[in-house]
Write a protein that holds these residues in place. Structure first.
Motif, PDB file in Angstrom:
ATOM      1  N   ARG A 190      -0.563   2.733   2.205  1.00 27.80           N
ATOM      2  CA  ARG A 190      -1.513   3.352   1.282  1.00 27.80           C
ATOM      3  C   ARG A 190      -2.949   2.969   1.653  1.00 27.80           C
ATOM      4  NH1 ARG A 190       0.539   2.075  -4.030  1.00 27.80           N
ATOM      5  NH2 ARG A 190       1.728   3.999  -3.868  1.00 27.80           N
ATOM      6  N   SER A 238       1.179   8.718   0.639  1.00 28.63           N
ATOM      7  CA  SER A 238       0.808   7.304   0.777  1.00 28.63           C
ATOM      8  C   SER A 238       2.000   6.373   0.897  1.00 28.63           C
ATOM      9  CB  SER A 238      -0.028   6.873  -0.439  1.00 28.63           C
ATOM     10  OG  SER A 238       0.745   6.924  -1.620  1.00 28.63           O
ATOM     11  N   SER A 239       3.210   6.926   0.986  1.00 35.56           N
ATOM     12  CA  SER A 239       4.384   6.050   0.940  1.00 35.56           C
ATOM     13  C   SER A 239       4.850   5.594   2.323  1.00 35.56           C
ATOM     14  CB  SER A 239       5.536   6.750   0.214  1.00 35.56           C
ATOM     15  OG  SER A 239       5.886   7.951   0.872  1.00 35.56           O
ATOM     16  N   HIS A 262      -4.335   0.991  -7.391  1.00 35.48           N
ATOM     17  CA  HIS A 262      -5.217   2.069  -6.957  1.00 35.48           C
ATOM     18  C   HIS A 262      -6.699   1.777  -7.189  1.00 35.48           C
ATOM     19  CE1 HIS A 262      -1.302   3.967  -8.267  1.00 35.48           C
ATOM     20  NE2 HIS A 262      -1.302   4.119  -6.961  1.00 35.48           N
ATOM     21  N   ASP A 286       2.095   9.020  -3.681  1.00 40.09           N
ATOM     22  CA  ASP A 286       3.445   9.022  -3.109  1.00 40.09           C
ATOM     23  C   ASP A 286       4.093  10.400  -3.184  1.00 40.09           C
ATOM     24  OD1 ASP A 286       3.169   6.377  -2.561  1.00 40.09           O
ATOM     25  OD2 ASP A 286       4.449   5.655  -4.175  1.00 40.09           O
TER      26      ASP A 286
END
Length: 363
Positions: free
Chosen positions: A63, A48-49, A87, A35
């Protein structure tokens, strides 16, 4: 070799995990999906946000999209996920779909719902996902023993320590001790700072340590709630919040303190304990996860059983009221620094990563 890393966490913590990888000659490029931007000449940062980052579902979908897009359009040899949720799951499943080698770095017991989030079905599911990874990095030996007991093959496991420069944390005998106890860390649920407040309550009202002082360094969403609890117990004269600061700030306040305390649930191996020991502070923390790898009972501190705040309080009282014991534990804390210095060095951890990345190509 090009590596895709999917991660979160604060900059300092992330760097302590990926710095050895970035320094390897065999690693040409790292695609970092995160992010928050992170600058390094080897890193291609991929946000990734997304635009709808305030909505959790859209943030997670974006993401996933960023991971898939990177694997399709970029040359990636290895996918590394740091932390299991989310993740690790994303990195393992995407690497299987795109036939890539995968490494999962577990952060602590909470990653697999072992300690604070006990959910047997979710735990079973996460272990199954974990078993799909080619390599699994843990914070210490106790985590490895638990994984092996639950069906993970031993040859998949390795211990990549966080990099730590012991020279950043030193004893300063010129600093006067102001605090009996100190805690350093986030103010989040799994840190269980509420239990630390209960410990202080026992020490003040049952052990007659009316003037005991606890310094708290850190911030987080629970701060106001913790302050309310402190006020309701009339402990505002015993507990002080110092905010957060840089290494010099931490070093100074550790040296102002006598004993490090932590009541977390589901940690891995908290670097805050290593920092405290480096400044000659004995520590008291729950016997959980990989903490016993660095904190040894009756050597450089004490390890009450998880959740036992009465024993925790007894150990604190014992240490602070026995100068001979305190001196012995403090000397052992300093010795721990010299014993672990090479193990946590950048060169040592680089060698660990070099070996594990090379082994992926031999499978």
């Amino acid at each position: 070799m090009n590596i895709l890393i999917v991660a979160g966490m604060i900059d300092k913590k992330l760097m302590s995990k990926i710095e050895p990888i970035l320094l390897l000659d065999s690693v040409q490029k790292v695609f970092l999906i995160r992010d928050k931007e992170f600058n390094h000449h080897k890193i291609d940062f991929i946000n990734s946000s997304g635009r709808l980052k305030s909505i959790s579902l859209f943030r997670q979908l974006y993401r996933l999209f960023a991971i898939i897009k990177t694997l399709i359009f970029c040359k990636v040899d290895v996918v590394i996920g740091i932390g299991m949720l989310p993740h690790g799951i994303y990195s393992i499943l995407s690497s299987k779909i795109f036939f890539k080698k995968n490494i999962l770095l577990l952060m602590g017991n909470n990653d697999l719902c072992i300690t604070s989030r006990k959910n047997k079905f979710l735990q079973w599911f996460l272990i199954k996902i974990t078993s799909l990874s080619n390599k699994i990095g843990t914070r210490g030996e106790k985590s490895q023993e638990w994984l092996i007991k639950n069906g993970i093959k031993k040859d998949k496991l390795f211990i990549p320590h966080n990099t730590f420069d012991f020279n950043d944390y030193k004893i300063d005998k010129n600093i006067i001790k102001e605090y009996d106890l100190i805690y350093v860390g986030l103010l989040r649920n799994y840190k269980r700072v509420d239990l630390l407040i209960d410990v202080i309550n026992i020490l003040v009202n049952k052990k007659n340590m009316k003037k005991i002082k606890l310094a708290i360094i850190g911030d987080g969403p629970l701060k106001n709630k913790l302050i309310q609890k402190i006020d309701s117990m009339n402990l505002s004269q015993n507990i002080i919040f110092l905010g957060y600061g840089d290494i010099a700030f931490l070093n100074k306040n550790l040296n102002k303190s006598k004993l490090f305390v932590m009541t977390s649930y589901g940690e891995g191996l908290p670097m805050a304990i290593v920092e405290a020991l480096s400044c000659g502070l004995p520590a008291v923390a729950f016997n959980d996860a990989d903490i016993p790898d660095i904190l040894i009972n009756d050597y450089n501190g004490y390890l009450p059983e998880l959740g036992d705040i009465v024993s925790f309080s007894n150990y604190v009282h014992k240490i602070l009221n026995d100068d001979i014991l305190y001196s012995r534990l403090s000397a052992a804390a300093i010795k721990t620094k010299s014993i672990k210095k090479d193990e946590y060095s950048i060169d040592s951890i680089k060698d660990v990563w070099k070996k594990e990345l090379l082994s992926l190509y031999e499978q």
